[in-house]
Design a protein around this motif. Structure first.
Motif, PDB file in Angstrom:
ATOM      1  N   GLY A  18      18.647  -6.437   2.728  1.00 58.20           N
ATOM      2  CA  GLY A  18      19.369  -6.045   3.926  1.00 58.20           C
ATOM      3  C   GLY A  18      19.378  -4.548   4.130  1.00 58.20           C
ATOM      4  O   GLY A  18      18.803  -3.791   3.337  1.00 58.20           O
ATOM      5  N   PRO A  19      20.022  -4.081   5.183  1.00 63.50           N
ATOM      6  CA  PRO A  19      20.038  -2.647   5.497  1.00 63.50           C
ATOM      7  C   PRO A  19      20.641  -1.848   4.356  1.00 63.50           C
ATOM      8  O   PRO A  19      21.615  -2.258   3.737  1.00 63.50           O
ATOM      9  N   GLY A  20      20.023  -0.706   4.086  1.00 64.34           N
ATOM     10  CA  GLY A  20      20.459   0.119   2.965  1.00 64.34           C
ATOM     11  C   GLY A  20      19.714  -0.162   1.683  1.00 64.34           C
ATOM     12  O   GLY A  20      19.995   0.466   0.657  1.00 64.34           O
ATOM     13  N   SER A  21      18.744  -1.095   1.711  1.00 62.38           N
ATOM     14  CA  SER A  21      17.983  -1.415   0.500  1.00 62.38           C
ATOM     15  C   SER A  21      17.332  -0.156  -0.069  1.00 62.38           C
ATOM     16  O   SER A  21      16.710   0.615   0.661  1.00 62.38           O
ATOM     17  N   PRO A  22      17.449   0.070  -1.365  1.00 60.15           N
ATOM     18  CA  PRO A  22      16.839   1.259  -1.981  1.00 60.15           C
ATOM     19  C   PRO A  22      15.331   1.274  -1.778  1.00 60.15           C
ATOM     20  O   PRO A  22      14.680   0.222  -1.752  1.00 60.15           O
ATOM     21  N   THR A  23      14.764   2.452  -1.653  1.00 59.93           N
ATOM     22  CA  THR A  23      13.320   2.561  -1.466  1.00 59.93           C
ATOM     23  C   THR A  23      12.551   2.120  -2.700  1.00 59.93           C
ATOM     24  O   THR A  23      11.347   1.860  -2.617  1.00 59.93           O
ATOM     25  N   ALA A  24      13.220   2.022  -3.844  1.00 55.18           N
ATOM     26  CA  ALA A  24      12.561   1.547  -5.058  1.00 55.18           C
ATOM     27  C   ALA A  24      12.584   0.035  -5.177  1.00 55.18           C
ATOM     28  O   ALA A  24      11.999  -0.512  -6.104  1.00 55.18           O
ATOM     29  N   SER A  25      13.259  -0.648  -4.257  1.00 54.83           N
ATOM     30  CA  SER A  25      13.331  -2.106  -4.304  1.00 54.83           C
ATOM     31  C   SER A  25      12.061  -2.699  -3.693  1.00 54.83           C
ATOM     32  O   SER A  25      11.254  -2.008  -3.073  1.00 54.83           O
ATOM     33  N   LEU A  26      11.902  -3.998  -3.849  1.00 56.88           N
ATOM     34  CA  LEU A  26      10.698  -4.670  -3.362  1.00 56.88           C
ATOM     35  C   LEU A  26      10.480  -4.431  -1.874  1.00 56.88           C
ATOM     36  O   LEU A  26       9.432  -3.948  -1.449  1.00 56.88           O
ATOM     37  N   PHE A  27      11.485  -4.748  -1.062  1.00 57.11           N
ATOM     38  CA  PHE A  27      11.301  -4.633   0.374  1.00 57.11           C
ATOM     39  C   PHE A  27      11.490  -3.211   0.872  1.00 57.11           C
ATOM     40  O   PHE A  27      10.970  -2.856   1.930  1.00 57.11           O
ATOM     41  N   GLY A  28      12.223  -2.400   0.130  1.00 56.14           N
ATOM     42  CA  GLY A  28      12.281  -0.981   0.467  1.00 56.14           C
ATOM     43  C   GLY A  28      10.918  -0.339   0.340  1.00 56.14           C
ATOM     44  O   GLY A  28      10.492   0.437   1.199  1.00 56.14           O
ATOM     45  N   ARG A  29      10.214  -0.669  -0.726  1.00 55.60           N
ATOM     46  CA  ARG A  29       8.858  -0.137  -0.924  1.00 55.60           C
ATOM     47  C   ARG A  29       7.897  -0.675   0.129  1.00 55.60           C
ATOM     48  O   ARG A  29       7.075   0.072   0.680  1.00 55.60           O
ATOM     49  N   LEU A  30       7.991  -1.980   0.412  1.00 56.80           N
ATOM     50  CA  LEU A  30       7.084  -2.561   1.403  1.00 56.80           C
ATOM     51  C   LEU A  30       7.316  -1.941   2.777  1.00 56.80           C
ATOM     52  O   LEU A  30       6.359  -1.621   3.495  1.00 56.80           O
ATOM     53  N   ALA A  31       8.589  -1.764   3.169  1.00 56.08           N
ATOM     54  CA  ALA A  31       8.881  -1.187   4.473  1.00 56.08           C
ATOM     55  C   ALA A  31       8.323   0.225   4.590  1.00 56.08           C
ATOM     56  O   ALA A  31       7.744   0.608   5.619  1.00 56.08           O
ATOM     57  N   GLU A  32       8.469   1.022   3.528  1.00 54.87           N
ATOM     58  CA  GLU A  32       7.913   2.379   3.549  1.00 54.87           C
ATOM     59  C   GLU A  32       6.387   2.333   3.628  1.00 54.87           C
ATOM     60  O   GLU A  32       5.765   3.133   4.331  1.00 54.87           O
ATOM     61  N   GLY A  33       5.774   1.392   2.920  1.00 55.00           N
ATOM     62  CA  GLY A  33       4.325   1.260   2.975  1.00 55.00           C
ATOM     63  C   GLY A  33       3.840   0.861   4.353  1.00 55.00           C
ATOM     64  O   GLY A  33       2.812   1.362   4.839  1.00 55.00           O
ATOM     65  N   LEU A  34       4.565  -0.030   4.992  1.00 53.55           N
ATOM     66  CA  LEU A  34       4.197  -0.448   6.345  1.00 53.55           C
ATOM     67  C   LEU A  34       4.340   0.700   7.344  1.00 53.55           C
ATOM     68  O   LEU A  34       3.482   0.893   8.210  1.00 53.55           O
ATOM     69  N   ARG A  35       5.407   1.456   7.213  1.00 52.30           N
ATOM     70  CA  ARG A  35       5.592   2.586   8.129  1.00 52.30           C
ATOM     71  C   ARG A  35       4.474   3.607   7.962  1.00 52.30           C
ATOM     72  O   ARG A  35       3.910   4.105   8.946  1.00 52.30           O
ATOM     73  N   ARG A  36       4.125   3.892   6.718  1.00 48.88           N
ATOM     74  CA  ARG A  36       3.051   4.850   6.464  1.00 48.88           C
ATOM     75  C   ARG A  36       1.718   4.340   7.005  1.00 48.88           C
ATOM     76  O   ARG A  36       0.942   5.089   7.601  1.00 48.88           O
ATOM     77  N   ALA A  37       1.468   3.039   6.808  1.00 50.16           N
ATOM     78  CA  ALA A  37       0.214   2.459   7.293  1.00 50.16           C
ATOM     79  C   ALA A  37       0.122   2.529   8.811  1.00 50.16           C
ATOM     80  O   ALA A  37      -0.938   2.831   9.372  1.00 50.16           O
ATOM     81  N   LEU A  38       1.220   2.262   9.499  1.00 48.12           N
ATOM     82  CA  LEU A  38       1.225   2.316  10.959  1.00 48.12           C
ATOM     83  C   LEU A  38       1.042   3.744  11.446  1.00 48.12           C
ATOM     84  O   LEU A  38       0.319   3.991  12.431  1.00 48.12           O
ATOM     85  N   GLU A  39       1.672   4.702  10.770  1.00 47.72           N
ATOM     86  CA  GLU A  39       1.562   6.100  11.185  1.00 47.72           C
ATOM     87  C   GLU A  39       0.159   6.652  10.940  1.00 47.72           C
ATOM     88  O   GLU A  39      -0.338   7.463  11.730  1.00 47.72           O
ATOM     89  N   GLN A  40      -0.468   6.216   9.858  1.00 52.92           N
ATOM     90  CA  GLN A  40      -1.762   6.774   9.469  1.00 52.92           C
ATOM     91  C   GLN A  40      -2.927   5.846   9.806  1.00 52.92           C
ATOM     92  O   GLN A  40      -4.058   6.099   9.393  1.00 52.92           O
ATOM     93  N   HIS A  41      -2.631   4.790  10.534  1.00 52.73           N
ATOM     94  CA  HIS A  41      -3.655   3.836  10.991  1.00 52.73           C
ATOM     95  C   HIS A  41      -4.437   3.242   9.812  1.00 52.73           C
ATOM     96  O   HIS A  41      -5.658   3.080   9.876  1.00 52.73           O
ATOM     97  N   GLU A  42      -3.709   2.898   8.762  1.00 55.34           N
ATOM     98  CA  GLU A  42      -4.324   2.252   7.608  1.00 55.34           C
ATOM     99  C   GLU A  42      -4.299   0.738   7.804  1.00 55.34           C
ATOM    100  O   GLU A  42      -3.429   0.193   8.497  1.00 55.34           O
ATOM    101  N   ARG A  43      -5.232   0.049   7.169  1.00 53.45           N
ATOM    102  CA  ARG A  43      -5.353  -1.393   7.348  1.00 53.45           C
ATOM    103  C   ARG A  43      -4.835  -2.186   6.164  1.00 53.45           C
ATOM    104  O   ARG A  43      -4.714  -3.407   6.234  1.00 53.45           O
ATOM    105  N   VAL A  44      -4.529  -1.524   5.056  1.00 53.05           N
ATOM    106  CA  VAL A  44      -4.115  -2.233   3.843  1.00 53.05           C
ATOM    107  C   VAL A  44      -2.861  -1.566   3.268  1.00 53.05           C
ATOM    108  O   VAL A  44      -2.788  -0.334   3.173  1.00 53.05           O
ATOM    109  N   VAL A  45      -1.892  -2.386   2.904  1.00 51.35           N
ATOM    110  CA  VAL A  45      -0.706  -1.927   2.174  1.00 51.35           C
ATOM    111  C   VAL A  45      -0.757  -2.549   0.787  1.00 51.35           C
ATOM    112  O   VAL A  45      -0.866  -3.779   0.664  1.00 51.35           O
ATOM    113  N   ARG A  46      -0.710  -1.723  -0.229  1.00 55.59           N
ATOM    114  CA  ARG A  46      -0.820  -2.221  -1.600  1.00 55.59           C
ATOM    115  C   ARG A  46       0.571  -2.507  -2.175  1.00 55.59           C
ATOM    116  O   ARG A  46       1.470  -1.690  -2.080  1.00 55.59           O
ATOM    117  N   MET A  47       0.689  -3.686  -2.766  1.00 62.84           N
ATOM    118  CA  MET A  47       1.942  -4.119  -3.372  1.00 62.84           C
ATOM    119  C   MET A  47       1.673  -4.765  -4.722  1.00 62.84           C
ATOM    120  O   MET A  47       0.552  -5.194  -5.001  1.00 62.84           O
TER     121      MET A  47
END
Length: 316
Positions: free
Chosen positions: A159-188
Motif C-alpha cells: 500500500g501507499p508508503g511502501s519502502p523503496t527497499a520492499s518488493l513493490f517499492g522496488r518494482l514501482a521505482e523500476g517502472l518509473r525509471r523505465a518509463l522516463e528513460q524509454h527502457e523496455r525491460v525492468v529487472r526483478m
C-alpha cells in the motif's frame, strides 16, 4: 482512552497514528527518539526503570508497539526487535497501572510452511535468518510476560508508503525509471513465491481493533489468500501503463518486505540486497482475527498496488 504509540514514524506506525489521532475518544501520546515524538526515548538503549517513569507520567491504558527494525546486522535486529521489546514489557510491569500491550509481530516468524495450507497461529515457528528469529523472540517475550497483551502477526504489507527497499517499492521505482528513460525491460528478483498481501490501512484498522478489544495471544493479520508475487507484480505493471517486460533472476529474490520500520535510526535509503529466500508460501489463517477482533480486509490488492504506483509517479 489513553494510548501510547511506539514507532509512529514507520510504514505501519504512520497509518496507525493517523487512525488513532482521528478518533476523538482517544488521547494519543507518541514515544520515540526523534524530535517529533511527545516523549523522547530510545527503546534500544533506555532502561526499563526510566521507561516506567514515563509510563507513570503518561498513564496510558494501552501501549501499541509498531517499532522495530527490518534491515541491519544481526546485533542491530536483536536490539531493535528483542531487547527493545523486553524493555517495554518490563517497564509496563513496573508501572503503577500496567497498560494493555498490543505488539506488532511478523509472518517471518513462521518460516517455511507447507504449500497450499493457511498458516494457523498454532503452527510451530521455524524462522530463517536474523530478522525472523529476532521478531519471534520479541513475540515470545510478550506472550510470556504475564501482561494483558496481544501480538498481531502481520503478513506481507503493501500500500501507499511502501519502502523503496520492499518488493513493490522496488518494482514501482523500476517502472518509473523505465518509463522516463524509454527502457523496455525492468529487472526483478524471483517472483515465483506466494504471499499473503494485506494493505497497510487494513493493518492499521486491525491494530486499532486490538487496542480496544480483550483479545490476547497471537493473532494473524492477513488477507487469507495466497497470491503469486508474479501475478501481483503484473497488477502494478498494468497500473503504470508500462508495456515492456519484467525479467526475473531465478537465483535471487529481494529481502522480503516486512511489517515494521526502524524507529530508532535516522532516515536513510536502504539498498535492497538479493538473497536466497527459502520461504515460498505464505497464507494466513485469519479466523481468529475475524472472530476475536471482528476484523477483515477492506482494501483489494489492485487498489493497494495502484496507490503505490500513484505515489511513486507523483514523487519529485
Amino acid at each position: 482512552m489513553r494510548v501510547l504509540l511506539l514507532g509512529a514514524d514507520g510504514f505501519i506506525g504512520r497509518r496507525v497514528a493517523d487512525r488513532l489521532l482521528a478518533d476523538q475518544d482517544l488521547t494519543v501520546t507518541v514515544l520515540g527518539r526523534r524530535d517529533s515524538a511527545d516523549i523522547r526515548f530510545d527503546l534500544t538503549a533506555g532502561s526499563p526503570g526510566a521507561l516506567a517513569r514515563f509510563l507513570d507520567a503518561a498513564a496510558p491504558q494501552v501501549v501499541i508497539n509498531c517499532a522495530g527494525a527490518t534491515y541491519g546486522t544481526s546485533r542491530a535486529l536483536i536490539k531493535a526487535n528483542t531487547l527493545a521489546v523486553a524493555t517495554v514489557c518490563e517497564a509496563i510491569r513496573r508501572s503503577r497501572e500496567p497498560a494493555r500491550l498490543v505488539h506488532v509481530g511478523s509472518a517471518a516468524e513462521y518460516g517455511p510452511m507447507p504449500a497450499g495450507v493457511p498458516i494457523p497461529e498454532g503452527a510451530e515457528p521455524r524462522p530463517v535468518g536474523p530478522y525472523g528469529v529476532s521478531k519471534l523472540a520479541g513475540t515470545e517475550l510478550v506472550i510470556t510476560s504475564g501482561l494483558d497483551a496481544a501480538v498481531l502477526r502481520v503478513f506481507d504489507v503493501v500500500g501507499p508508503g511502501s519502502p523503496t527497499a520492499s518488493l513493490f517499492g522496488r518494482l514501482a521505482e523500476g517502472l518509473r525509471r523505465a518509463l522516463e528513460q524509454h527502457e523496455r525491460v525492468v529487472r526483478m528478483p524471483d517472483l515465483s513465491g506466494y504471499r499473503d498481501f494485506v494493505d497497510v490501512r487494513d493493518v492499521a484498522r486491525a491494530i486499532q481493533a486490538a487496542a480496544v478489544s480483550a483479545a490476547t495471544g497471537v493473532i494473524n493479520i492477513g488477507s487469507g489468500h495466497a497470491v503469486r508475487a508474479r501475478e501481483a507484480a503484473q497488477l502494478l505493471v498494468r497500473a503504470s501503463g508500462f508495456e515492456g517486460s519484467i525479467s526475473e533472476d531465478a537465483r535471487q529474490v529481494l529481502v522480503p518486505s516486512q511489517v515494521v520500520t526502524d524507529l530508532h535510526q535516522q532516515p536513510r535509503v536502504v539498498e535492497p540486497r538479493a538473497v536466497v529466500e527459502p520461504v515460498q508460501w505464505r497464507q494466513a489463517d485469519v479466523r481468529t482475527a475475524r472472530d476475536r477482533l471482528g476484523w477483515r480486509t477492506l482494501v483489494p490488492l489492485e487498489e493497494s498496488l495502484a496507490d503505490i504506483w500513484m505515489e511513486t509517479a507523483c514523487r519529485v
